[in-house]
Design an enzyme around this catalytic site. Structure first.
Site, PDB file in Angstrom:
ATOM      1  N   LEU A   3      22.317  12.964  12.409  1.00 27.88           N
ATOM      2  CA  LEU A   3      21.164  13.107  11.538  1.00 27.88           C
ATOM      3  C   LEU A   3      20.059  13.712  12.390  1.00 27.88           C
ATOM      4  O   LEU A   3      19.530  13.054  13.287  1.00 27.88           O
ATOM      5  CB  LEU A   3      20.719  11.751  10.970  1.00 27.88           C
ATOM      6  CG  LEU A   3      21.810  10.861  10.389  1.00 27.88           C
ATOM      7  CD1 LEU A   3      21.210   9.582   9.837  1.00 27.88           C
ATOM      8  CD2 LEU A   3      22.593  11.597   9.314  1.00 27.88           C
ATOM      9  N   HIS A   4      19.734  14.970  12.141  1.00 22.03           N
ATOM     10  CA  HIS A   4      18.807  15.696  13.013  1.00 22.03           C
ATOM     11  C   HIS A   4      17.532  16.007  12.242  1.00 22.03           C
ATOM     12  O   HIS A   4      17.555  16.738  11.252  1.00 22.03           O
ATOM     13  CB  HIS A   4      19.450  16.997  13.501  1.00 22.03           C
ATOM     14  CG  HIS A   4      18.662  17.688  14.567  1.00 22.03           C
ATOM     15  ND1 HIS A   4      18.843  17.428  15.911  1.00 22.03           N
ATOM     16  CD2 HIS A   4      17.679  18.619  14.494  1.00 22.03           C
ATOM     17  CE1 HIS A   4      17.997  18.167  16.621  1.00 22.03           C
ATOM     18  NE2 HIS A   4      17.285  18.905  15.785  1.00 22.03           N
ATOM     19  N   GLU A  43       9.530  16.931  10.325  1.00 20.17           N
ATOM     20  CA  GLU A  43       8.928  17.479  11.548  1.00 20.17           C
ATOM     21  C   GLU A  43       8.044  16.451  12.243  1.00 20.17           C
ATOM     22  O   GLU A  43       7.298  15.703  11.607  1.00 20.17           O
ATOM     23  CB  GLU A  43       8.102  18.714  11.189  1.00 20.17           C
ATOM     24  CG  GLU A  43       7.435  19.398  12.353  1.00 20.17           C
ATOM     25  CD  GLU A  43       8.413  20.207  13.209  1.00 20.17           C
ATOM     26  OE1 GLU A  43       8.376  20.050  14.443  1.00 20.17           O
ATOM     27  OE2 GLU A  43       9.180  20.999  12.640  1.00 20.17           O
ATOM     28  N   ARG A  92       8.642  13.621  13.914  1.00 16.52           N
ATOM     29  CA  ARG A  92       8.919  12.234  13.538  1.00 16.52           C
ATOM     30  C   ARG A  92       8.180  11.849  12.260  1.00 16.52           C
ATOM     31  O   ARG A  92       7.720  10.725  12.087  1.00 16.52           O
ATOM     32  CB  ARG A  92       8.551  11.254  14.656  1.00 16.52           C
ATOM     33  CG  ARG A  92       9.388  11.380  15.892  1.00 16.52           C
ATOM     34  CD  ARG A  92       9.374  10.083  16.721  1.00 16.52           C
ATOM     35  NE  ARG A  92       9.641  10.386  18.117  1.00 16.52           N
ATOM     36  CZ  ARG A  92       8.701  10.415  19.056  1.00 16.52           C
ATOM     37  NH1 ARG A  92       7.469  10.124  18.755  1.00 16.52           N
ATOM     38  NH2 ARG A  92       9.023  10.722  20.293  1.00 16.52           N
ATOM     39  N   ASP A 123       6.833   6.388  14.850  1.00 14.43           N
ATOM     40  CA  ASP A 123       7.927   7.091  14.180  1.00 14.43           C
ATOM     41  C   ASP A 123       7.824   6.822  12.686  1.00 14.43           C
ATOM     42  O   ASP A 123       8.001   5.689  12.243  1.00 14.43           O
ATOM     43  CB  ASP A 123       9.282   6.605  14.724  1.00 14.43           C
ATOM     44  CG  ASP A 123      10.451   7.479  14.274  1.00 14.43           C
ATOM     45  OD1 ASP A 123      10.303   8.185  13.265  1.00 14.43           O
ATOM     46  OD2 ASP A 123      11.499   7.438  14.938  1.00 14.43           O
ATOM     47  N   ARG A 132       9.600   8.480  10.269  1.00 10.40           N
ATOM     48  CA  ARG A 132      10.723   9.054   9.536  1.00 10.40           C
ATOM     49  C   ARG A 132      11.348   8.051   8.565  1.00 10.40           C
ATOM     50  O   ARG A 132      11.337   6.845   8.799  1.00 10.40           O
ATOM     51  CB  ARG A 132      11.780   9.560  10.517  1.00 10.40           C
ATOM     52  CG  ARG A 132      11.359  10.809  11.258  1.00 10.40           C
ATOM     53  CD  ARG A 132      12.378  11.220  12.295  1.00 10.40           C
ATOM     54  NE  ARG A 132      12.459  10.261  13.395  1.00 10.40           N
ATOM     55  CZ  ARG A 132      13.227  10.410  14.452  1.00 10.40           C
ATOM     56  NH1 ARG A 132      14.016  11.474  14.544  1.00 10.40           N
ATOM     57  NH2 ARG A 132      13.239   9.515  15.422  1.00 10.40           N
TER      58      ARG A 132
END
Length: 203
Positions: free
Chosen positions: A50-51, A92, A94, A126, A128
């Site tokens: 997962l990128h 983008e 985090r 973070d 995300r």
């Protein structure tokens, strides 16, 4: 969840010919992509990554992070195995966005580390969210992942969404003199499992 499949096509790369699957999150308007190689819907655990999007590292060859190197290493590993998936997620910086990431870089240039910079801008370390991964994987018929990551928080986040993980596969790449402090901060403050940071040489 508002993530819907849009279209799929072949994507020739230096690593092999992948199939690119496009998804739209109708709630946020963000577009995400999955790259697959081989039969990923046969029920066996799938090598995956997962990128989160990193324009500076993935496309502009930045040495401030290890993102571009990790992206290449993950695609190479999938190609070597002949089967796997990479989810490219539009998160983008985090989750703080490109312009805020540049603001964070400015603070880092003045001495802050990556966590301190985000917090001074009013963000968490973070931000995300991995909620979009489950519908993407469900569409692809993937039931279980052998996940390439150094981030234990990512493992816990995926478990919340019912994504089964068979194995964590370390992904150590991209150490260099410019990102040594950044990687040390990820290990020390965010718990990333990065092995021996001393591999990066001093400037």
């Amino acid at each position: 969840m508002s993530v819907v499949f849009v279209a799929a096509s072949k994507l020739p790369t230096p690593f092999g010919v992948f199939t690119m699957h496009g998804f739209l999150d109708e709630e946020t308007g963000k577009e995400h992509v999955a790259l697959t190689l081989g039969d990923v819907a046969d029920g066996a655990p799938v090598l995956g990554r997962l990128h989160s999007e990193c324009l500076t590292g993935d496309a502009l060859f930045s040495l401030r992070c290890d993102c571009g190197a990790q992206l290449e290493a993950a695609l190479a590993a999938i190609a070597a195995e002949g089967r796997g998936v990479l989810l490219y997620l539009r998160q983008e910086g985090r989750g703080i966005g490109l312009l805020n990431k540049i603001r964070a870089y400015e603070l880092q240039d003045a001495g802050a580390d990556t966590v301190e910079a985000n917090e001074r801008l009013g963000f968490s370390a973070d931000q995300r969210d991995y909620a979009m991964c489950r519908p993407m994987l469900d569409h692809l018929g993937i039931r279980e992942l052998r996940l390439m990551t150094n981030n234990p928080r990512k493992l816990k986040a995926l478990e919340v969404y019912g994504i089964h993980l068979a194995e964590r596969v370390p992904l150590h790449s991209g150490l260099n003199p410019h990102n040594r402090h950044y990687l040390a901060t990820k290990a020390g403050k965010l718990g990333h499992l990065l092995g021996n940071l001393h591999q990066a040489e001093d400037e």
